[in-house]
Design an enzyme around this catalytic site. Sequence first.
Site, PDB file in Angstrom:
ATOM      1  CE  LYS A  68     -65.938  41.332  -0.645  1.00 14.20           C
ATOM      2  NZ  LYS A  68     -64.866  40.775   0.220  1.00 14.20           N
ATOM      3  CG  ASP A 108     -63.212  41.331   9.413  1.00 20.52           C
ATOM      4  OD1 ASP A 108     -63.410  41.685  10.588  1.00 20.52           O
ATOM      5  OD2 ASP A 108     -63.830  41.802   8.443  1.00 20.52           O
TER       6      ASP A 108
END
Length: 836
Positions: free
Chosen positions: A616, A722
């Site tokens: 990422k 989230d």
Amino acid sequence: MILSTSATGKELHAAISIKESRPWTYKAILCVDPYHHMLATSAFSGRIPSNLTNCPELRVMDFIQNKLIGNIPVELGSLRKLEKLYIGENNLTGGIPPSLGNISSLQVLNLGLNNFVGNIPDEIGRLQRLSFFHVGANNLSGMIPYSLYNISALSTFSILLNQLNGTLPDNIGLTLPNLRFLSMSVNKFFGSIPVSLSNASRLETIDLSYNKLVGQVPTDLGNLLDLQWLGVGQNNLGSNNSKDLDFLTSLKNCTKLEILEFSSNNFGGSLPNSIRNLSMQLSKLYLNDNQLSGIIPTAFENFINLTILNMANNLFTGSIPAYFMKFQKLGGLFLGGNRLSGHIPSSIGDLTQLVVLYLSRNNLEGSIPSSLGNCKYLQSLEISTNNLGGVIPISHFPQILVLSLAQNSLNGTLPVEVGNLKNIFYLDVSENNLSGEIPRTISDCLTLENLYLQGNSFQGTLPPSWASLRGLQYLDLSRNNLSGTIPKDLQNLSLLYLNLSFNNLEGEVPTEGVFRNASGISVTGNKKLCGGILELQLQACDIKVKKRGKSHALKLTVIIVCGILCFLLSSLFLVLYWRRKSKKKSSSTLSNTELISKYIKETEIVDQEEMIIAVKVLNLQQKGASKSFIAECNVLRNIRHRNLVKTLTCCASIDYKGNEFKAIVFEFMANGSLENWLHPNIDNENQSRNLNLLQRLIIAIDVASALHYLHEYCKRPIIHCDLKPSNVLLDNDMIAHVSDFGLARLLSATNDVSQNQTSTVGIKGSIGYAAPEYGAGGVKEGDVYSYGILVLEMFTGRRPTDKMFKDGFNLHNFVRMALPERLVQIVDPKTFPQEK
């Protein structure tokens, strides 16, 4: 071919004798002997010539068992002296010409075993001399002309194997008094069996099986003293009560009875004691597939001439009688599908003529008697679904063709002697307690077509020599402890079905042969398998990363997680090289080093070999990205759980352009995100992916387990903030892992939000998944809310942002309104795949 002539008056007759074995096509050559016979052998093919009318004296036409095609010429109706017409067992088509009704001298009409269609013409009823009528094994339909039932000369009436229908006349026994052979089986006749049949006192055979007859069997059939065969099976006779079998009592006078068949009806009650009075000549007794109950009566011991006894699929109880040993002529014994208990008597081994023994689906116990080895002709042994134990005495059945021992408690190994079963084509030992390795000698069973070994404890590798089993079509090895790789020889077989699921197999799945057909194979539950065709949805086989040359250059394969901004990461050696070339000062140390104490230097990543990773890379142009990076590293350093994505390292450096570079390296999740499984992109090559009900349930449990760990078992509780399908990743075993902690919050010991250690990037959560509780301070509840939305999305297939949800109408209201009556209507149809 020899032709000769002899003159009687003005008539010329030719005698024919076929001497040649080669096929001969009939070409309208009119050949009759001095007795007005037209002879035929299997050498004839072609069509029946229409100019046979040139032989007006013809009395017998015999073309039986030839290869004739086409229709019956209507001109045959002009052969007014024809007495016998044999054209059965050919390939003739079309209808039966009504003109045959003009041959008033006709006594024998044999049209059976052809492909005739249409009705039986009414004109046939004019043939009052007709004694033999056979039109069986065609495609005739409609009703039998009632005029045909009035031909009193009829002794053989055979119409079996057609599509004929209607009821039988009540007076059939009166209008056909000379009837000896009546065969109407495999048609569509309905109604009851006429009582008047007993008036046809010369009847020897009555076969009415495979129709739709109802009611009771007449109780006065005992008047038929010459009766040898009574067949009424495969109808709807009887009413499941004790009087259904009263007709058996009347049969005591039928001393010539050899075949009694009343299977597959609605007969109930127990067998009457009067059954002992049936003919001693009885050789075949079929009473299977009824509702008969009670024990097997001792009255059966009189039937010493039995060759077939079928009592399967009833409600019989008790044990298998030992007196069966008296049936020395018995070739088939069918007792399966009852409630029999006790041991299999060893006296069964005295039935030395036994060919088929069917005992499946009972409550039998004990072991398989070794005395069965005396049945030297035994070819089919089916004793599955019982309570049998002990070992498999395979060495006793060298001639066996079918061996079914499934669903018992057999133990030990599958004996190596299985290789001696040279003629076996069906072997089923599934659902037992067998262990050990699958013997390699099984490859010697060259005729094997069906092999079922599932549901045992077999271990070791698959035998390598499957290639010799060229006829194998169905193979099930599922739910064992098999290991190793899948032999590539399997893809060279003629397999139609292959089940290797739930073992410990590993390595690459072949892609040829049966492995090309996703509906014909199953490899589920083997955690280390890879490759195969796309429809199997297996992880890709590892692409190994290796050092190359003196420069230690490394080709690192990086797979980007869907839904996250990622790219292919260059070798960090190149980064170091560029930094030396540009002579810029390295800035590899973060100011907040205490927050990433588990940081691993860039050069250490280079030394990792043969590892597939996901990276990422943060977009540092986005406001608050650096703080998000710090927050995520801070959260990830202290958590370890099977349902959380494993973090390998956090990286911070300068890229080849001199820009700041921050990345987090994760363990690679082979099956991507839950988002891509629930909503596959139409352009995605994996669009055929689908999650069944069980998989969705397991994923929901996995995610709940991860949240429970984060909220309750971390040293400092963590709120994800989230949770959504794109942040749930699936590994190669379809185990769910929660990922992306960029918005996560750490709670203090008093459950207050730690403001100095949280991300500040915008509003917490994603639209549709974020809960009102975030604004009210109930952050744990916020995760629970998001989890609830995720579960609803998983089982309905609808995103919370679907365009149908507006003006206050949302996903949870959509579901609430459907409960409970319309639940099935809102469930994602892909949850229950339709059978093909």
